[in-house]
Design a protein around this motif. Sequence first.
Motif, PDB file in Angstrom:
ATOM      1  N   SER A 712       0.813  -1.225   0.000  1.00  0.00           N
ATOM      2  CA  SER A 712       0.000   0.000   0.000  1.00  0.00           C
ATOM      3  C   SER A 712       0.846   1.275   0.000  1.00  0.00           C
ATOM      4  O   SER A 712       0.302   2.378   0.054  1.00  0.00           O
ATOM      5  CB  SER A 712      -0.944   0.003   1.205  1.00  0.00           C
ATOM      6  OG  SER A 712      -0.209  -0.061   2.419  1.00  0.00           O
ATOM      7  N   LYS A 715       0.450   4.015  -4.971  1.00  0.00           N
ATOM      8  CA  LYS A 715      -0.903   4.549  -5.187  1.00  0.00           C
ATOM      9  C   LYS A 715      -1.822   3.503  -5.809  1.00  0.00           C
ATOM     10  O   LYS A 715      -3.021   3.448  -5.508  1.00  0.00           O
ATOM     11  CB  LYS A 715      -0.834   5.780  -6.078  1.00  0.00           C
ATOM     12  CG  LYS A 715      -2.158   6.536  -6.208  1.00  0.00           C
ATOM     13  CD  LYS A 715      -1.997   7.787  -7.010  1.00  0.00           C
ATOM     14  CE  LYS A 715      -3.305   8.587  -7.001  1.00  0.00           C
ATOM     15  NZ  LYS A 715      -4.476   7.824  -7.441  1.00  0.00           N
ATOM     16  N   GLU A 716      -1.253   2.637  -6.666  1.00  0.00           N
ATOM     17  CA  GLU A 716      -2.085   1.623  -7.320  1.00  0.00           C
ATOM     18  C   GLU A 716      -2.749   0.722  -6.298  1.00  0.00           C
ATOM     19  O   GLU A 716      -3.941   0.398  -6.410  1.00  0.00           O
ATOM     20  CB  GLU A 716      -1.217   0.809  -8.285  1.00  0.00           C
ATOM     21  CG  GLU A 716      -1.986  -0.242  -9.062  1.00  0.00           C
ATOM     22  CD  GLU A 716      -1.092  -1.083  -9.956  1.00  0.00           C
ATOM     23  OE1 GLU A 716      -1.623  -1.728 -10.888  1.00  0.00           O
ATOM     24  OE2 GLU A 716       0.128  -1.107  -9.724  1.00  0.00           O
ATOM     25  N   ARG A 718      -3.176   1.459  -3.060  1.00  0.00           N
ATOM     26  CA  ARG A 718      -4.080   2.235  -2.192  1.00  0.00           C
ATOM     27  C   ARG A 718      -5.440   2.386  -2.850  1.00  0.00           C
ATOM     28  O   ARG A 718      -6.468   2.318  -2.176  1.00  0.00           O
ATOM     29  CB  ARG A 718      -3.460   3.600  -1.883  1.00  0.00           C
ATOM     30  CG  ARG A 718      -2.226   3.533  -1.003  1.00  0.00           C
ATOM     31  CD  ARG A 718      -1.905   4.887  -0.388  1.00  0.00           C
ATOM     32  NE  ARG A 718      -1.527   5.863  -1.412  1.00  0.00           N
ATOM     33  CZ  ARG A 718      -0.278   6.077  -1.801  1.00  0.00           C
ATOM     34  NH1 ARG A 718       0.726   5.381  -1.271  1.00  0.00           N
ATOM     35  NH2 ARG A 718      -0.014   7.005  -2.716  1.00  0.00           N
ATOM     36  N   ASP A 719      -5.445   2.606  -4.145  1.00  0.00           N
ATOM     37  CA  ASP A 719      -6.717   2.670  -4.867  1.00  0.00           C
ATOM     38  C   ASP A 719      -7.446   1.334  -4.807  1.00  0.00           C
ATOM     39  O   ASP A 719      -8.677   1.279  -4.667  1.00  0.00           O
ATOM     40  CB  ASP A 719      -6.476   3.056  -6.325  1.00  0.00           C
ATOM     41  CG  ASP A 719      -5.960   4.483  -6.474  1.00  0.00           C
ATOM     42  OD1 ASP A 719      -6.133   5.278  -5.520  1.00  0.00           O
ATOM     43  OD2 ASP A 719      -5.366   4.796  -7.522  1.00  0.00           O
ATOM     44  N   PHE A 720      -6.678   0.228  -4.891  1.00  0.00           N
ATOM     45  CA  PHE A 720      -7.274  -1.103  -4.787  1.00  0.00           C
ATOM     46  C   PHE A 720      -7.896  -1.310  -3.410  1.00  0.00           C
ATOM     47  O   PHE A 720      -8.989  -1.874  -3.281  1.00  0.00           O
ATOM     48  CB  PHE A 720      -6.206  -2.159  -5.066  1.00  0.00           C
ATOM     49  CG  PHE A 720      -6.683  -3.573  -4.931  1.00  0.00           C
ATOM     50  CD1 PHE A 720      -7.272  -4.228  -5.985  1.00  0.00           C
ATOM     51  CD2 PHE A 720      -6.549  -4.263  -3.722  1.00  0.00           C
ATOM     52  CE1 PHE A 720      -7.722  -5.534  -5.863  1.00  0.00           C
ATOM     53  CE2 PHE A 720      -6.989  -5.567  -3.583  1.00  0.00           C
ATOM     54  CZ  PHE A 720      -7.576  -6.206  -4.661  1.00  0.00           C
ATOM     55  N   VAL A 722      -9.152   0.880  -1.405  1.00  0.00           N
ATOM     56  CA  VAL A 722     -10.401   1.633  -1.277  1.00  0.00           C
ATOM     57  C   VAL A 722     -11.477   1.036  -2.173  1.00  0.00           C
ATOM     58  O   VAL A 722     -12.635   0.861  -1.763  1.00  0.00           O
ATOM     59  CB  VAL A 722     -10.157   3.118  -1.616  1.00  0.00           C
ATOM     60  CG1 VAL A 722     -11.478   3.891  -1.616  1.00  0.00           C
ATOM     61  CG2 VAL A 722      -9.198   3.730  -0.628  1.00  0.00           C
ATOM     62  N   ALA A 723     -11.097   0.684  -3.402  1.00  0.00           N
ATOM     63  CA  ALA A 723     -12.090   0.178  -4.351  1.00  0.00           C
ATOM     64  C   ALA A 723     -12.668  -1.153  -3.895  1.00  0.00           C
ATOM     65  O   ALA A 723     -13.869  -1.415  -4.083  1.00  0.00           O
ATOM     66  CB  ALA A 723     -11.451   0.040  -5.731  1.00  0.00           C
ATOM     67  N   VAL A 752      -2.887   4.475   3.525  1.00  0.00           N
ATOM     68  CA  VAL A 752      -4.025   4.928   2.706  1.00  0.00           C
ATOM     69  C   VAL A 752      -4.258   6.423   2.876  1.00  0.00           C
ATOM     70  O   VAL A 752      -4.590   7.149   1.920  1.00  0.00           O
ATOM     71  CB  VAL A 752      -5.293   4.126   3.044  1.00  0.00           C
ATOM     72  CG1 VAL A 752      -6.527   4.741   2.387  1.00  0.00           C
ATOM     73  CG2 VAL A 752      -5.123   2.670   2.623  1.00  0.00           C
ATOM     74  N   ASP A 755      -2.961   9.759   0.692  1.00  0.00           N
ATOM     75  CA  ASP A 755      -3.749  10.457  -0.323  1.00  0.00           C
ATOM     76  C   ASP A 755      -4.818  11.296   0.369  1.00  0.00           C
ATOM     77  O   ASP A 755      -5.611  10.784   1.171  1.00  0.00           O
ATOM     78  CB  ASP A 755      -4.399   9.457  -1.281  1.00  0.00           C
ATOM     79  CG  ASP A 755      -3.373   8.612  -2.025  1.00  0.00           C
ATOM     80  OD1 ASP A 755      -2.272   9.139  -2.267  1.00  0.00           O
ATOM     81  OD2 ASP A 755      -3.670   7.443  -2.340  1.00  0.00           O
ATOM     82  N   ASN A 757      -7.531  12.569  -0.720  1.00  0.00           N
ATOM     83  CA  ASN A 757      -8.914  12.213  -1.008  1.00  0.00           C
ATOM     84  C   ASN A 757      -9.372  10.952  -0.305  1.00  0.00           C
ATOM     85  O   ASN A 757     -10.523  10.541  -0.429  1.00  0.00           O
ATOM     86  CB  ASN A 757      -9.106  12.079  -2.516  1.00  0.00           C
ATOM     87  CG  ASN A 757      -8.220  10.993  -3.106  1.00  0.00           C
ATOM     88  OD1 ASN A 757      -7.265  10.552  -2.471  1.00  0.00           O
ATOM     89  ND2 ASN A 757      -8.535  10.591  -4.321  1.00  0.00           N
ATOM     90  N   LYS A 758      -8.447  10.258   0.409  1.00  0.00           N
ATOM     91  CA  LYS A 758      -8.821   9.017   1.081  1.00  0.00           C
ATOM     92  C   LYS A 758      -8.805   9.166   2.597  1.00  0.00           C
ATOM     93  O   LYS A 758      -9.082   8.191   3.311  1.00  0.00           O
ATOM     94  CB  LYS A 758      -7.871   7.889   0.663  1.00  0.00           C
ATOM     95  CG  LYS A 758      -7.893   7.558  -0.817  1.00  0.00           C
ATOM     96  CD  LYS A 758      -6.932   6.415  -1.122  1.00  0.00           C
ATOM     97  CE  LYS A 758      -6.956   6.051  -2.599  1.00  0.00           C
ATOM     98  NZ  LYS A 758      -6.412   7.098  -3.450  1.00  0.00           N
TER      99      LYS A 758
END
Length: 776
Positions: A712, A715-716, A718-720, A722-723, A752, A755, A757-758
């Motif tokens: 984590s 960024k890839e 971290r997006d996973f 959250v998604a 996480v 970012d 936005n997270k």
Amino acid sequence: MQSPKEKRMDKSEPFFMPCAPKRKMSSEIISEARHSLRILKTQRPFTPREDQRTLFGTSSSRTPENRPPSAFSLHACSFEINESRPVSGKRLSPLDHKPKLPASPNNEDEIVPSFPKPPVDPVDIKRVSSARARLFKVASQGTLLPDKAVNPEDFIKRLHSESSVAALHSGRGRGDARLSDLNIQNQTKEHRPTSSSNVVGSEIEKGILPKRSSSSSALLNLRNESEQTERSGPTLCPSNGSENKNKNRSGSGNGSRTSDDETEEEAYYWNTEILPILNIIEKADNDTDVDCLCKACIRLYKSLENGNMLGRNCKQRAILLKILYKLVDVGSDQLSLLLVKLILALRVTGKNLLNVCKLIFKISRCENNDVLFQTENILDSLLDVLKSEDMLSNSEALLYCLGAIKFLSGNANLIKYMLNENLLETLVQLMKHISNTDKESDSLLPISGNLLVQLTAILRNIADLSQSRPRFLLSGALSELCVILEQYIADKDVCTNVARILSKLSSYNDCCTALADCPRCFSIFLAVLNKHQKKQDLVVRIVFTLGNLTAKNNHAREQFYMEDGAISTLLSLFQIYYELDCCMKSASGRSESAEEVNSRHPKHPTDVEDVLIKLIRVLANISIHPSLGTVLSTNQNCVDLLIKVLEYKQIDECEELVINAAAAINNLSYYQTKHSAVRSRQLRISELLLRLLLSNNMEGILEAARVFGNLSQTKEIRDFVVAKNVYKFMIALLDSKNPDVCFSACGVLINVTVDNNKRTILREEGGIKKRRTSIG
């Protein structure tokens, strides 16, 4: 345009202000991060106990025709009588089967052979055969200690009445051996009395004896022997003034001496202390008086010891051995052990030593007889054989001796006793002797491999004792085992036993350090792995030993990694056993239902899975080294194999295998290198780890959280997180009472929130409060 609220959020660096902020040193942060790298522990491969006590187990690579037997018959006749009997003068030369007729006699005195006779009547043949059988039966099984002297005239008349002269003619080659059992001494031709010739001549004239020179010679010898017996008397110990002096009492060079060397004190001691015991043994009923025979043997041993007659000191050693051999047929294990103790104390050699060792081996095959070895104190005699006998001249005897000790070493009390009697040191010296002998001969002797199978099996049992480890270290056994492993790399049985020993000893730090210091140990291990790739029980133990060596020693990790083909050998084995496991899984899937597969206990991996577990453990341990781990993380083949394990294996099928694969990926994912194979496959790895998070296995969940903590950082991933709502799992894990789980989940959430936005996700499910609680 940003709102004033968003601007304030950008200026505030920490997401929340801790109650008591404390800045940590960079070294502390790095140290904490490295704690996520961990060594893997696993159980030592299980070795089932052999159901039967045999020289070579059912799993042996040796074929039955290429190994000594474990079952055999052994009787009194198996022993060599020549070793315990004096040479009885000059033997008669055999007659020619076809008489040769000279053209013309040179002189009148020359004897012309007679022409062949017509066939004898069958009735006469039967009568002669019966007489001969009775004669030989009396000679071989009769009393060794006669109550009275044999009257020669009566003896000859009895032979005449039974027509046994013809029996002597047909069995003349064995005359000396049979008559010696009756204590009748031969004399040479030069000292034959003339009266004997007259007697024979008169008998021939009367028609009692056939007119053949061989028959006359046989009777002459019989007469002379009878007269010598009458002069010498009935005692077993010939008198010092006897005219018949044998030059050697041992036909096989056993070292027995004649009674001519016997002093008056020795003769007196023999007649007063030893001879009465021998008379008791002779008169005892072998079927009903076993206890009496046992007590007599105990008395005999003590009397011989007190009279300094053990070894080769006894002048009547030949008679003693002959009587003891006869008792072997009694069939009592207790009596046989007492006989073994006596016979070994008399220092037999050659075939008789082999038969004694076979007798011990035969008794030790029955586990119920272990108690006899404790009570009769025979272990010292066994160990003495190992210390004193030469390996080349008595190799087969040593083989059965080692086999007996191997059986007895399975008994906890016996192995402790033998260990205190320096059994381990004796075996190490014997192992060195075998190794040096093979080096000198430039070839491996077949018997050497058989000896080493038994020897290493004993060391394997000794390795189970905690008090044996200092002895292994002081005796240099570890380095010698490595030498044997290299010399006998083609012998699967020897290699497997050595691997079992090392797998046991390498479980302890002091033995690991000593083993790592042995010259070329890692290259030898790699050579064995390459030689026997598909021998699972050998591969799993060598790899387990490598895992122990690389668990806590950075120097050992470097040594192994620097060997040529070290990682490629491990990955080659990884590929072989991965494919084999896939084939077994598909085969079992066709034959078993889903319920049967799920009902299998996940704690017990198969043999193939066990090899994969040990292989992954070595890779994970090596990756702890900063430099080696960085290089290994770029190995695409290694990472792909670990991913394949997570793809095809469910945690319910083999918990340890899946968790080890995740732990190895965690160690490799720690290194943030540009060419990291983990980083290039991190999205696929994250998908597989998500399955672990959804399982009910807390160990699997912990390993998944640790890997997410490393991945984590990009960024890839971290997006996973959250998604796929992975963060919700992490927030829930903050309630765990396991501190490792809490810290791992907290690390993912902190990554996480890098970012902007997270950051708001922590407000869900009370994440901020839980995180404060877990940190505080």
